[in-house]
Design a protein around this motif. Structure first.
Motif, PDB file in Angstrom:
ATOM      1  N   ASP A   1       3.258  -2.998  11.479  1.00 23.63           N
ATOM      2  CA  ASP A   1       2.861  -1.774  12.240  1.00 23.63           C
ATOM      3  C   ASP A   1       1.945  -0.911  11.388  1.00 23.63           C
ATOM      4  O   ASP A   1       1.134  -0.097  11.713  1.00 23.63           O
ATOM      5  CB  ASP A   1       4.168  -0.890  12.543  1.00 23.63           C
ATOM      6  CG  ASP A   1       3.773  -0.068  13.584  1.00 23.63           C
ATOM      7  OD1 ASP A   1       2.957  -0.316  14.561  1.00 23.63           O
ATOM      8  OD2 ASP A   1       4.323   1.130  13.734  1.00 23.63           O
ATOM      9  N   ARG A   2       2.214  -0.700   9.971  1.00 22.48           N
ATOM     10  CA  ARG A   2       1.589   0.073   9.117  1.00 22.48           C
ATOM     11  C   ARG A   2       0.244  -0.651   8.419  1.00 22.48           C
ATOM     12  O   ARG A   2      -0.432   0.079   7.880  1.00 22.48           O
ATOM     13  CB  ARG A   2       2.500   0.427   7.883  1.00 22.48           C
ATOM     14  CG  ARG A   2       3.622   1.187   8.258  1.00 22.48           C
ATOM     15  CD  ARG A   2       4.655   1.405   7.016  1.00 22.48           C
ATOM     16  NE  ARG A   2       5.752   2.115   7.572  1.00 22.48           N
ATOM     17  CZ  ARG A   2       7.018   2.322   7.009  1.00 22.48           C
ATOM     18  NH1 ARG A   2       7.141   2.111   5.806  1.00 22.48           N
ATOM     19  NH2 ARG A   2       7.773   3.055   7.652  1.00 22.48           N
ATOM     20  N   MET A   3      -0.110  -1.689   8.779  1.00 27.60           N
ATOM     21  CA  MET A   3      -1.247  -2.288   8.239  1.00 27.60           C
ATOM     22  C   MET A   3      -2.434  -2.270   9.049  1.00 27.60           C
ATOM     23  O   MET A   3      -2.320  -2.158  10.364  1.00 27.60           O
ATOM     24  CB  MET A   3      -1.018  -3.895   8.055  1.00 27.60           C
ATOM     25  CG  MET A   3      -0.029  -4.189   6.828  1.00 27.60           C
ATOM     26  SD  MET A   3       0.337  -6.039   6.581  1.00 27.60           S
ATOM     27  CE  MET A   3      -1.008  -6.414   5.908  1.00 27.60           C
ATOM     28  N   THR A   4      -3.446  -1.891   8.314  1.00 27.01           N
ATOM     29  CA  THR A   4      -4.950  -1.925   9.140  1.00 27.01           C
ATOM     30  C   THR A   4      -5.198  -3.305   9.543  1.00 27.01           C
ATOM     31  O   THR A   4      -4.642  -4.170   8.958  1.00 27.01           O
ATOM     32  CB  THR A   4      -6.088  -1.026   8.368  1.00 27.01           C
ATOM     33  OG1 THR A   4      -6.031  -1.985   7.415  1.00 27.01           O
ATOM     34  CG2 THR A   4      -5.450   0.258   7.991  1.00 27.01           C
TER      35      THR A   4
ATOM     36  N   THR B   1       8.127  -3.062  10.734  1.00 27.61           N
ATOM     37  CA  THR B   1       7.594  -2.033   9.990  1.00 27.61           C
ATOM     38  C   THR B   1       6.304  -2.148   8.949  1.00 27.61           C
ATOM     39  O   THR B   1       5.577  -1.515   9.157  1.00 27.61           O
ATOM     40  CB  THR B   1       8.778  -1.225   8.979  1.00 27.61           C
ATOM     41  OG1 THR B   1       9.510  -2.132   8.801  1.00 27.61           O
ATOM     42  CG2 THR B   1       9.413  -0.264   9.865  1.00 27.61           C
ATOM     43  N   VAL B   2       6.525  -3.500   8.514  1.00 24.60           N
ATOM     44  CA  VAL B   2       5.343  -3.909   7.792  1.00 24.60           C
ATOM     45  C   VAL B   2       4.194  -4.177   8.357  1.00 24.60           C
ATOM     46  O   VAL B   2       3.060  -3.151   7.867  1.00 24.60           O
ATOM     47  CB  VAL B   2       5.619  -5.183   6.779  1.00 24.60           C
ATOM     48  CG1 VAL B   2       4.591  -5.579   6.074  1.00 24.60           C
ATOM     49  CG2 VAL B   2       7.024  -5.028   6.052  1.00 24.60           C
TER      50      VAL B   2
ATOM     51  N   SER C   1       0.357   4.314   2.444  1.00 31.32           N
ATOM     52  CA  SER C   1       0.757   4.003   4.071  1.00 31.32           C
ATOM     53  C   SER C   1       2.027   3.391   4.111  1.00 31.32           C
ATOM     54  O   SER C   1       2.446   3.047   5.079  1.00 31.32           O
ATOM     55  CB  SER C   1      -0.365   3.311   4.753  1.00 31.32           C
ATOM     56  OG  SER C   1      -0.606   1.978   4.162  1.00 31.32           O
ATOM     57  N   GLY C   2       2.901   3.335   2.984  1.00 31.29           N
ATOM     58  CA  GLY C   2       4.331   2.886   3.053  1.00 31.29           C
ATOM     59  C   GLY C   2       4.593   1.279   3.222  1.00 31.29           C
ATOM     60  O   GLY C   2       5.188   0.920   4.022  1.00 31.29           O
ATOM     61  N   ILE C   3       3.350   0.301   2.900  1.00 27.12           N
ATOM     62  CA  ILE C   3       3.377  -1.054   3.126  1.00 27.12           C
ATOM     63  C   ILE C   3       4.003  -1.526   1.699  1.00 27.12           C
ATOM     64  O   ILE C   3       3.550  -1.200   0.792  1.00 27.12           O
ATOM     65  CB  ILE C   3       2.203  -1.652   3.239  1.00 27.12           C
ATOM     66  CG1 ILE C   3       1.314  -1.096   4.579  1.00 27.12           C
ATOM     67  CG2 ILE C   3       2.140  -3.188   3.468  1.00 27.12           C
ATOM     68  CD1 ILE C   3       0.065  -1.487   4.852  1.00 27.12           C
TER      69      ILE C   3
ATOM     70  N   ALA D   1       4.017  -6.388  14.981  1.00 30.37           N
ATOM     71  CA  ALA D   1       3.451  -5.090  15.246  1.00 30.37           C
ATOM     72  C   ALA D   1       3.769  -4.582  16.850  1.00 30.37           C
ATOM     73  O   ALA D   1       4.167  -3.567  17.005  1.00 30.37           O
ATOM     74  CB  ALA D   1       1.950  -4.773  14.857  1.00 30.37           C
TER      75      ALA D   1
ATOM     76  N   ASN E   1       0.932  -1.232  -0.071  1.00 30.02           N
ATOM     77  CA  ASN E   1      -0.110   0.041   0.087  1.00 30.02           C
ATOM     78  C   ASN E   1       0.953   1.289  -0.137  1.00 30.02           C
ATOM     79  O   ASN E   1       1.383   1.798   1.221  1.00 30.02           O
ATOM     80  CB  ASN E   1      -0.835  -0.134   1.376  1.00 30.02           C
ATOM     81  CG  ASN E   1      -1.963   1.186   1.238  1.00 30.02           C
ATOM     82  OD1 ASN E   1      -1.829   2.244   0.441  1.00 30.02           O
ATOM     83  ND2 ASN E   1      -2.973   1.076   2.107  1.00 30.02           N
TER      84      ASN E   1
END
Ligand code: HEM
Ligand code: HEM
Length: 179
Positions: free
Chosen positions: A162-165, A159-160, A108-110, A146, A105
């Motif tokens: 942590d950025r995910m919904t 990091t991956v 959001s930087g994923i 996360a 994504n």
């Protein structure tokens, strides 16, 4: 040392099959499939449980049933088992899951999961195979990365994750199960 899958079979039969099954497709909820997983990754995770670098109440207990010398043999055994398709529990999430898996994504930087875990979730010697993995297990590992509960080599995954919904995580887990 190189593991011998035949020796590994007898070791697995002693204790691991109760949860990971003989063919490495777990019948238990939230328990990872080991079938076809890269042996190098399996060895590393077992050593991490043993050393306390990766913590799990369940595996923390059972890893003690193996000697250091037995680890490569069990890894070779499960690595040699055929990967069969996983169980998708919500097919309506597969389209979103595929997008996240293939493209990440950018908003959001994923990063794309496929960039490390491979287009078909096959992984490499360095990155674990994800194809067919149990949905509940994948969701739980992403949560642990996360919040910092899975601490072994979490640099890349933290990091991956942590950025995910939550919706993205659930969707990508469904897509992974379908691979
Ligand atoms: C995780 C191997 C016994 C339940 C794992 C992993 C490996 C493994 C390599 C990590 C998988 C991954 O990262 O994809 C073994 C071996 C066993 C054994 C070689 C025999 C000595 C068991 C038993 C149970 C069990 C008897 C159930 C009572 C689990 C669970 C996880 C796991 C719940 C996920 C733990 C976590 O979140 O870190 N196992 N296992 N395992 N195993 Fe086992
Ligand atoms: C491990 C999912 C992106 C590198 C894992 C695991 C999952 C996962 C579920 C644990 C596997 C298991 O326990 O069996 C994802 C998803 C991604 C993604 C859904 C995309 C949203 C990436 C990317 C990289 C990466 C882009 C590389 C930059 C790794 C590494 C490990 C790992 C190195 C294993 C760490 C260890 O050896 O303990 N990933 N991943 N992942 N992932 Fe990812």
């Amino acid at each position: 040392t190189k593991g011998d899958p035949e020796i590994g079979a007898t070791i697995a039969a002693r204790v691991c099959v109760a949860c990971h099954a003989e063919d490495g497709t777990s019948p238990m909820p939230n328990t990872p499939r080991l079938a076809g997983q890269h042996a190098t990754y399996l060895v590393k995770q077992m050593k991490d449980y043993r050393a306390g670098r990766r913590t799990s109440e369940v595996m923390g207990n059972f890893i003690g049933a193996l000697t250091e010398e037995e680890i490569p043999h069990v890894a070779a055994y499960y690595a040699a088992q055929e990967v069969i398709p996983g169980v998708v529990t919500d097919p309506s999430l597969l389209d979103l899951g595929r997008r996240v898996y293939d493209d990440g994504n950018p908003g959001s930087g994923i990063p794309a999961c496929s960039g490390c875990h491979g287009d078909e979730g096959e992984g490499t010697r360095r990155f674990p195979q994800l194809a067919g993995q149990d949905v509940g297990y994948t969701v739980e590992q992403m949560r642990r990365y996360a919040v910092g509960e899975r601490t072994n080599d979490r640099g890349l995954m933290q990091t991956v994750a942590d950025r995910m919904t939550e919706a993205e995580t659930l969707a990508v887990a469904q897509y992974i199960a379908s691979l």
